[in-house]
Design an enzyme around this catalytic site. Structure first.
Site, PDB file in Angstrom:
ATOM      1  N   THR A   1      -6.924   6.393   9.993  1.00 32.13           N
ATOM      2  CA  THR A   1      -6.833   5.359   8.968  1.00 32.13           C
ATOM      3  C   THR A   1      -8.132   4.557   9.059  1.00 32.13           C
ATOM      4  OG1 THR A   1      -5.536   3.470   8.176  1.00 32.13           O
ATOM      5  CG2 THR A   1      -5.560   3.821  10.543  1.00 32.13           C
TER       6      THR A   1
ATOM      7  N   GLU B   1     -11.145  -9.248   2.530  1.00 31.87           N
ATOM      8  CA  GLU B   1      -9.868  -8.922   3.170  1.00 31.87           C
ATOM      9  C   GLU B   1     -10.175  -8.858   4.663  1.00 31.87           C
ATOM     10  OE1 GLU B   1      -7.262  -5.957   1.487  1.00 31.87           O
ATOM     11  OE2 GLU B   1      -6.598  -5.348   3.491  1.00 31.87           O
TER      12      GLU B   1
ATOM     13  N   ARG C   1       3.911  18.499   1.965  1.00 27.48           N
ATOM     14  CA  ARG C   1       4.622  19.681   1.494  1.00 27.48           C
ATOM     15  C   ARG C   1       3.978  20.314   0.255  1.00 27.48           C
ATOM     16  NH1 ARG C   1       9.616  21.962   2.580  1.00 27.48           N
ATOM     17  NH2 ARG C   1       8.937  21.265   4.631  1.00 27.48           N
TER      18      ARG C   1
ATOM     19  N   ASP D   1      -0.060   4.465  -0.062  1.00 25.61           N
ATOM     20  CA  ASP D   1      -0.735   5.706   0.363  1.00 25.61           C
ATOM     21  C   ASP D   1       0.212   6.671   1.067  1.00 25.61           C
ATOM     22  OD1 ASP D   1      -3.067   4.606  -0.541  1.00 25.61           O
ATOM     23  OD2 ASP D   1      -3.919   4.215   1.447  1.00 25.61           O
ATOM     24  N   HIS D   2       1.098   6.116   1.905  1.00 26.45           N
ATOM     25  CA  HIS D   2       1.900   7.025   2.729  1.00 26.45           C
ATOM     26  C   HIS D   2       3.054   7.669   1.971  1.00 26.45           C
ATOM     27  CE1 HIS D   2      -0.711   6.483   5.971  1.00 26.45           C
ATOM     28  NE2 HIS D   2      -0.446   5.204   6.135  1.00 26.45           N
TER      29      HIS D   2
ATOM     30  N   GLY E   1       1.026  -1.439   4.333  1.00 25.99           N
ATOM     31  CA  GLY E   1       1.469  -0.105   3.954  1.00 25.99           C
ATOM     32  C   GLY E   1       2.414   0.534   4.941  1.00 25.99           C
ATOM     33  N   HIS E   2       1.875   0.943   6.082  1.00 25.73           N
ATOM     34  CA  HIS E   2       2.620   1.804   6.996  1.00 25.73           C
ATOM     35  C   HIS E   2       3.977   1.229   7.391  1.00 25.73           C
ATOM     36  CE1 HIS E   2       3.632   3.933  10.727  1.00 25.73           C
ATOM     37  NE2 HIS E   2       3.064   4.961  10.117  1.00 25.73           N
TER      38      HIS E   2
ATOM     39  N   ASN F   1       0.857  -1.184   0.000  1.00 23.37           N
ATOM     40  CA  ASN F   1       0.000   0.000   0.000  1.00 23.37           C
ATOM     41  C   ASN F   1       0.899   1.242   0.000  1.00 23.37           C
ATOM     42  OD1 ASN F   1      -1.410   2.273   1.099  1.00 23.37           O
ATOM     43  ND2 ASN F   1      -3.064   0.916   1.722  1.00 23.37           N
TER      44      ASN F   1
ATOM     45  N   HIS G   1      -4.036  -4.575   7.432  1.00 21.53           N
ATOM     46  CA  HIS G   1      -4.197  -3.475   8.387  1.00 21.53           C
ATOM     47  C   HIS G   1      -3.386  -3.742   9.655  1.00 21.53           C
ATOM     48  CE1 HIS G   1      -5.760   0.069  10.295  1.00 21.53           C
ATOM     49  NE2 HIS G   1      -6.324   0.381   9.145  1.00 21.53           N
ATOM     50  N   GLY G   2      -2.444  -2.863   9.889  1.00 21.26           N
ATOM     51  CA  GLY G   2      -1.643  -2.952  11.112  1.00 21.26           C
ATOM     52  C   GLY G   2      -0.597  -4.057  11.099  1.00 21.26           C
TER      53      GLY G   2
ATOM     54  N   HIS H   1      -5.499   3.854  -1.811  1.00 21.26           N
ATOM     55  CA  HIS H   1      -6.841   4.208  -1.342  1.00 21.26           C
ATOM     56  C   HIS H   1      -7.164   5.633  -1.781  1.00 21.26           C
ATOM     57  CE1 HIS H   1      -9.684   4.441   2.445  1.00 21.26           C
ATOM     58  NE2 HIS H   1     -10.303   4.721   1.321  1.00 21.26           N
TER      59      HIS H   1
ATOM     60  N   HIS I   1      -4.394  11.776   0.748  1.00 25.05           N
ATOM     61  CA  HIS I   1      -3.083  11.336   0.258  1.00 25.05           C
ATOM     62  C   HIS I   1      -3.122  11.071  -1.252  1.00 25.05           C
ATOM     63  CE1 HIS I   1      -5.010   7.603   1.427  1.00 25.05           C
ATOM     64  NE2 HIS I   1      -4.634   7.645   2.689  1.00 25.05           N
TER      65      HIS I   1
ATOM     66  N   GLU J   1      -8.410   0.687  -3.260  1.00 24.96           N
ATOM     67  CA  GLU J   1      -9.217   0.690  -2.037  1.00 24.96           C
ATOM     68  C   GLU J   1     -10.185   1.844  -2.136  1.00 24.96           C
ATOM     69  OE1 GLU J   1      -7.847   1.125   2.068  1.00 24.96           O
ATOM     70  OE2 GLU J   1      -6.250  -0.214   1.412  1.00 24.96           O
TER      71      GLU J   1
END
Ligand code: PXP
Length: 248
Positions: A108, A159, A19, A10-11, A220-221, A8, A198-199, A51, A58, A78
């Site tokens: 999130t 999922e 910025r 997104d970040h 992702g994260h 993922n 997730h997580g 997403h 994002h 997503e």
């Protein structure tokens, strides 16, 4: 079947927006979520997840179109079940769409989609996505009613939301893992294919391997965060190596 890794990105877009949200045309704009996606693919990711939120915090619309054009693996879009977002999905025609609940104030995605309450609205969207050739996944908690509803809705995949497991400790964590195991068994018995996300991170993912029938993890994260230290290719390869430990 080996466990696939969906990254993922997104970040990467979160960092760009921090910025350049007001000046996306600037030649200085970085980082590019598309460039991040291509590096992730080269490092072994089997898919890229993004997403497109209603608040566009994002990922932006054009990121999605560019991802669809550029990816060599597959785009998993997503999306919340909002008319504006559904219209974009029908134009983009991603390989996969994962329907998620969306709440403007959340940091999130919190909690799974309620497929029981929103059955009618979801039926309409799933039919439209299927008509354009998109494979549909529903992001749900490991709840027997939700899993049954996902099967009734004729989604190809669920999922499983692993957030409660990832956040829990001690007995609660054991209980959450057990719910995921039972949820995956029920889904498989109903003919649903099973992803999870997730997580998830480099510490907890092995523990999740107690869950049977998993086909793909969407992460992702943890990967984007590790990438700041190791570089994205290494961060993806390290997670991919963990995925290869999933018992076949
Ligand atoms: N899967 C779904 C459906 C999500 O909503 C998210 C968060 O965007 C993820 C996976 C990835 O979660 P994380 O960033 O915690 O790895």
């Amino acid at each position: 079947m080996p466990l696939r890794l969906g990254v993922n990105i997104d970040h990467a877009a979160t960092l760009r927006q921090a910025r350049y949200a007001r000046d996306l045309e600037s030649i200085l704009v970085e980082p590019s979520p598309v460039a991040a996606a291509l590096i992730a693919e080269q490092a072994g990711a089997e898919g890229i997840t993004a997403h497109l939120r209603e608040d566009r915090r994002h990922i932006q619309d054009r990121d999605i179109f560019r991802l669809k054009e550029s990816l060599q693996t597959k785009l998993n879009l997503e999306m919340g079940n909002a008319p504006e977002i559904v219209a974009i999905a029908l134009k983009v025609k991603p390989h996969d769409a994962c329907l998620v609940p969306e709440n403007r104030n959340e940091v999130t995605t919190e909690g799974g989609l309620d497929c029981v309450t929103h059955r009618t609205a979801l039926t309409e969207t799933i039919t439209k996505l299927h008509d354009t050739g998109t494979v549909v996944s529903l992001f749900i908690d490991p709840d027997p009613h939700q899993i049954q509803a996902a099967a009734d809705l004729k989604a190809e995949y669920i999922e499983l939301h692993t957030g409660a497991f990832a956040n829990a400790t001690g007995d609660t964590r054991t209980h959450e893992l057990h719910r995921l195991v039972e949820g995956a068994r029920q889904a498989h018995a109903l003919g649903l294919r099973v992803n999870a996300g997730h997580g998830l991170n480099y510490q907890n993912v092995r523990e999740l391997f107690a869950v049977p029938h998993l086909e793909e993890l969407n992460i992702g994260h943890a990967i984007i965060s590790r990438a700041l230290i190791t570089g994205l290719a290494t961060a993806v390869k390290e997670m991919k190596a963990l995925c290869e430990e999933y018992p076949l």
